[in-house]
Design a protein around this motif. Structure first.
Motif, PDB file in Angstrom:
ATOM      1  N   ALA A 108       0.830  -1.207   0.000  1.00 58.28           N
ATOM      2  CA  ALA A 108       0.000   0.000   0.000  1.00 58.28           C
ATOM      3  C   ALA A 108       0.859   1.250   0.000  1.00 58.28           C
ATOM      4  O   ALA A 108       2.014   1.244   0.440  1.00 58.28           O
ATOM      5  N   THR A 109       0.269   2.326  -0.517  1.00 60.25           N
ATOM      6  CA  THR A 109       0.820   3.672  -0.378  1.00 60.25           C
ATOM      7  C   THR A 109      -0.094   4.444   0.551  1.00 60.25           C
ATOM      8  O   THR A 109      -1.312   4.481   0.341  1.00 60.25           O
ATOM      9  N   VAL A 110       0.492   5.029   1.594  1.00 60.91           N
ATOM     10  CA  VAL A 110      -0.278   5.707   2.636  1.00 60.91           C
ATOM     11  C   VAL A 110       0.107   7.178   2.681  1.00 60.91           C
ATOM     12  O   VAL A 110       1.300   7.517   2.712  1.00 60.91           O
ATOM     13  N   LYS A 111      -0.879   8.051   2.650  1.00 63.25           N
ATOM     14  CA  LYS A 111      -0.664   9.482   2.879  1.00 63.25           C
ATOM     15  C   LYS A 111      -0.705   9.727   4.379  1.00 63.25           C
ATOM     16  O   LYS A 111      -1.743   9.597   5.012  1.00 63.25           O
ATOM     17  N   VAL A 112       0.435  10.072   4.956  1.00 61.01           N
ATOM     18  CA  VAL A 112       0.538  10.248   6.404  1.00 61.01           C
ATOM     19  C   VAL A 112      -0.005  11.618   6.792  1.00 61.01           C
ATOM     20  O   VAL A 112       0.462  12.645   6.314  1.00 61.01           O
ATOM     21  N   GLU A 113      -1.011  11.627   7.664  1.00 62.05           N
ATOM     22  CA  GLU A 113      -1.633  12.871   8.097  1.00 62.05           C
ATOM     23  C   GLU A 113      -1.203  13.264   9.505  1.00 62.05           C
ATOM     24  O   GLU A 113      -1.306  14.414   9.890  1.00 62.05           O
ATOM     25  N   ASN A 114      -0.732  12.289  10.279  1.00 60.44           N
ATOM     26  CA  ASN A 114      -0.261  12.598  11.624  1.00 60.44           C
ATOM     27  C   ASN A 114       0.748  11.543  12.050  1.00 60.44           C
ATOM     28  O   ASN A 114       0.622  10.366  11.706  1.00 60.44           O
ATOM     29  N   CYS A 115       1.752  11.999  12.786  1.00 58.49           N
ATOM     30  CA  CYS A 115       2.804  11.110  13.281  1.00 58.49           C
ATOM     31  C   CYS A 115       3.016  11.382  14.765  1.00 58.49           C
ATOM     32  O   CYS A 115       3.121  12.540  15.180  1.00 58.49           O
ATOM     33  N   GLU A 116       3.066  10.328  15.547  1.00 61.90           N
ATOM     34  CA  GLU A 116       3.288  10.460  16.981  1.00 61.90           C
ATOM     35  C   GLU A 116       4.365   9.472  17.404  1.00 61.90           C
ATOM     36  O   GLU A 116       4.236   8.266  17.146  1.00 61.90           O
ATOM     37  N   PRO A 117       5.461   9.957  18.017  1.00 57.44           N
ATOM     38  CA  PRO A 117       6.516   9.026  18.423  1.00 57.44           C
ATOM     39  C   PRO A 117       6.043   8.108  19.541  1.00 57.44           C
ATOM     40  O   PRO A 117       5.291   8.505  20.424  1.00 57.44           O
ATOM     41  N   ALA A 118       6.484   6.856  19.475  1.00 53.49           N
ATOM     42  CA  ALA A 118       6.210   5.883  20.519  1.00 53.49           C
ATOM     43  C   ALA A 118       7.529   5.528  21.201  1.00 53.49           C
ATOM     44  O   ALA A 118       8.552   6.173  20.984  1.00 53.49           O
ATOM     45  N   GLU A 119       7.518   4.498  22.020  1.00 49.13           N
ATOM     46  CA  GLU A 119       8.719   4.111  22.731  1.00 49.13           C
ATOM     47  C   GLU A 119       9.698   3.417  21.805  1.00 49.13           C
ATOM     48  O   GLU A 119       9.320   2.835  20.781  1.00 49.13           O
ATOM     49  N   SER A 120      10.989   3.489  22.173  1.00 50.31           N
ATOM     50  CA  SER A 120      12.059   2.757  21.491  1.00 50.31           C
ATOM     51  C   SER A 120      12.152   3.100  20.012  1.00 50.31           C
ATOM     52  O   SER A 120      12.451   2.241  19.175  1.00 50.31           O
ATOM     53  N   GLY A 121      11.888   4.347  19.655  1.00 47.29           N
ATOM     54  CA  GLY A 121      12.058   4.781  18.278  1.00 47.29           C
ATOM     55  C   GLY A 121      10.951   4.379  17.333  1.00 47.29           C
ATOM     56  O   GLY A 121      11.085   4.534  16.120  1.00 47.29           O
ATOM     57  N   ALA A 122       9.848   3.859  17.841  1.00 46.05           N
ATOM     58  CA  ALA A 122       8.729   3.471  16.985  1.00 46.05           C
ATOM     59  C   ALA A 122       7.812   4.668  16.740  1.00 46.05           C
ATOM     60  O   ALA A 122       7.923   5.709  17.397  1.00 46.05           O
ATOM     61  N   LEU A 123       6.890   4.510  15.784  1.00 44.08           N
ATOM     62  CA  LEU A 123       5.979   5.588  15.419  1.00 44.08           C
ATOM     63  C   LEU A 123       4.554   5.062  15.318  1.00 44.08           C
ATOM     64  O   LEU A 123       4.330   3.919  14.890  1.00 44.08           O
ATOM     65  N   PHE A 124       3.605   5.888  15.709  1.00 45.28           N
ATOM     66  CA  PHE A 124       2.202   5.669  15.385  1.00 45.28           C
ATOM     67  C   PHE A 124       1.842   6.672  14.291  1.00 45.28           C
ATOM     68  O   PHE A 124       2.034   7.877  14.452  1.00 45.28           O
ATOM     69  N   LEU A 125       1.349   6.169  13.172  1.00 45.36           N
ATOM     70  CA  LEU A 125       0.988   7.007  12.034  1.00 45.36           C
ATOM     71  C   LEU A 125      -0.508   6.874  11.775  1.00 45.36           C
ATOM     72  O   LEU A 125      -1.054   5.777  11.813  1.00 45.36           O
ATOM     73  N   ARG A 126      -1.143   7.985  11.509  1.00 45.98           N
ATOM     74  CA  ARG A 126      -2.540   7.944  11.095  1.00 45.98           C
ATOM     75  C   ARG A 126      -2.621   8.571   9.705  1.00 45.98           C
ATOM     76  O   ARG A 126      -2.041   9.626   9.462  1.00 45.98           O
ATOM     77  N   GLY A 127      -3.311   7.898   8.787  1.00 50.68           N
ATOM     78  CA  GLY A 127      -3.380   8.448   7.446  1.00 50.68           C
ATOM     79  C   GLY A 127      -4.320   7.675   6.547  1.00 50.68           C
ATOM     80  O   GLY A 127      -4.980   6.718   6.960  1.00 50.68           O
ATOM     81  N   GLU A 128      -4.354   8.104   5.298  1.00 48.00           N
ATOM     82  CA  GLU A 128      -5.282   7.569   4.299  1.00 48.00           C
ATOM     83  C   GLU A 128      -4.550   6.627   3.353  1.00 48.00           C
ATOM     84  O   GLU A 128      -3.463   6.945   2.862  1.00 48.00           O
TER      85      GLU A 128
END
Length: 262
Positions: free
Chosen positions: A160-180
């Motif tokens: 998939a190709t995802v348009k990232v609308e928001n990024c929030e850092p998590a622990e240990s260098g991980a990311l939570f991304l929300r997008g379309e």
């Protein structure tokens, strides 16, 4: 249904001038309302520094002026602002006033309880709800299929190709991304598992990426990779947040050959 979500990027594009410093330190509530098109009370959740800017992540707790459903905000502020204007650099956990004007100039200053009261009193209209106040109460439970006992099973993988609308850092260098999801295609022939989401173009989801930095999505807020379903037999962070998909945006390295027996 996902909760209402709005992501704002507040950009400060010019070095602070004397007038800006005076405004940040001495403005009254009405001055802020006249200057800004977005005004929020927010808590600082993270701060990252680059050679020229401080990248400040905020979670809105109240909107004085701006869009309905504000939630996560990212401010990129020149790091010479604080010393030049004799302003206190915000700290994680601090309550601040974030402001953005029509020219994309941003300011962030500490927000006391008394000044927040003055901002509410100066607000020209009714309260503007933030994202958490727009959540629809869940409907009464209805009979449904038995829940999935374990998600550690072989499941479909999607490219998939995802348009990232928001990024929030998590622990240990991980990311939570929300997008379309913009484009999606099956990458294997495994059958779909009832109860697990199926990505669809035009729909928005919460993704978990094990590596990366939020600034990677500043100028090019899109990624292409493989989407798989979380394995939630343990208390991983993406299970606690109920991420819809895990993202692998790089090739899978070949596994090492098993040692030969002598």
């Amino acid at each position: 249904m996902f909760r209402a979500f709005a992501a704002l990027t507040l950009l400060a594009v010019a070095a602070p001038a004397g007038a800006t410093c005076l405004f940040a330190r001495d403005s009254k509530p009405q001055d802020w309302f006249d200057w800004a098109m977005v005004l929020v009370a927010a808590d600082v959740t993270a701060i990252a520094q680059t050679p020229r800017t401080d990248v400040i992540s905020l979670r809105a707790v109240e909107t004085f002026k701006g869009p309905v459903g504000a939630d996560i905000m990212t401010l990129q502020v020149p790091n010479n602002l604080w010393e030049a204007c004799r302003l206190e650099r915000p700290a994680v956990g601090e309550r601040v006033l974030g402001a953005l004007n029509a020219n994309n100039d941003a300011l962030v200053v500490p927000l006391s309880a008394s000044f927040a009261d003055q901002m509410r009193a100066a607000r020209p209209g009714p309260a503007i709800p933030i994202a958490s106040q727009l959540v629809t109460p869940p409907a009464a439970p209805t009979p449904a299929a038995a829940p999935i006992a374990a998600r550690c099973v072989e499941t479909p993988v999607y490219g998939a190709t995802v348009k990232v609308e928001n990024c929030e850092p998590a622990e240990s260098g991980a990311l939570f991304l929300r997008g379309e999801v913009l484009r999606v295609a099956r990458e294997n022939s495994v059958r779909e598992v009832p109860g697990l989401p199926v990505p669809a173009a035009g729909q928005r989801y919460l993704f978990y990426k094990s590596t990366g930095q939020c600034r990677d999505f500043g100028k090019n807020p899109a990624l292409t990779g493989s989407l798989s379903h979380p394995c939630c037999d343990a208390n991983q962070p993406y299970c606690a947040r109920k991420a819809d998909f895990l993202v692998d945006d790089g090739p899978t390295p070949p596994s090492a050959p098993a040692p030969k027996s002598k």
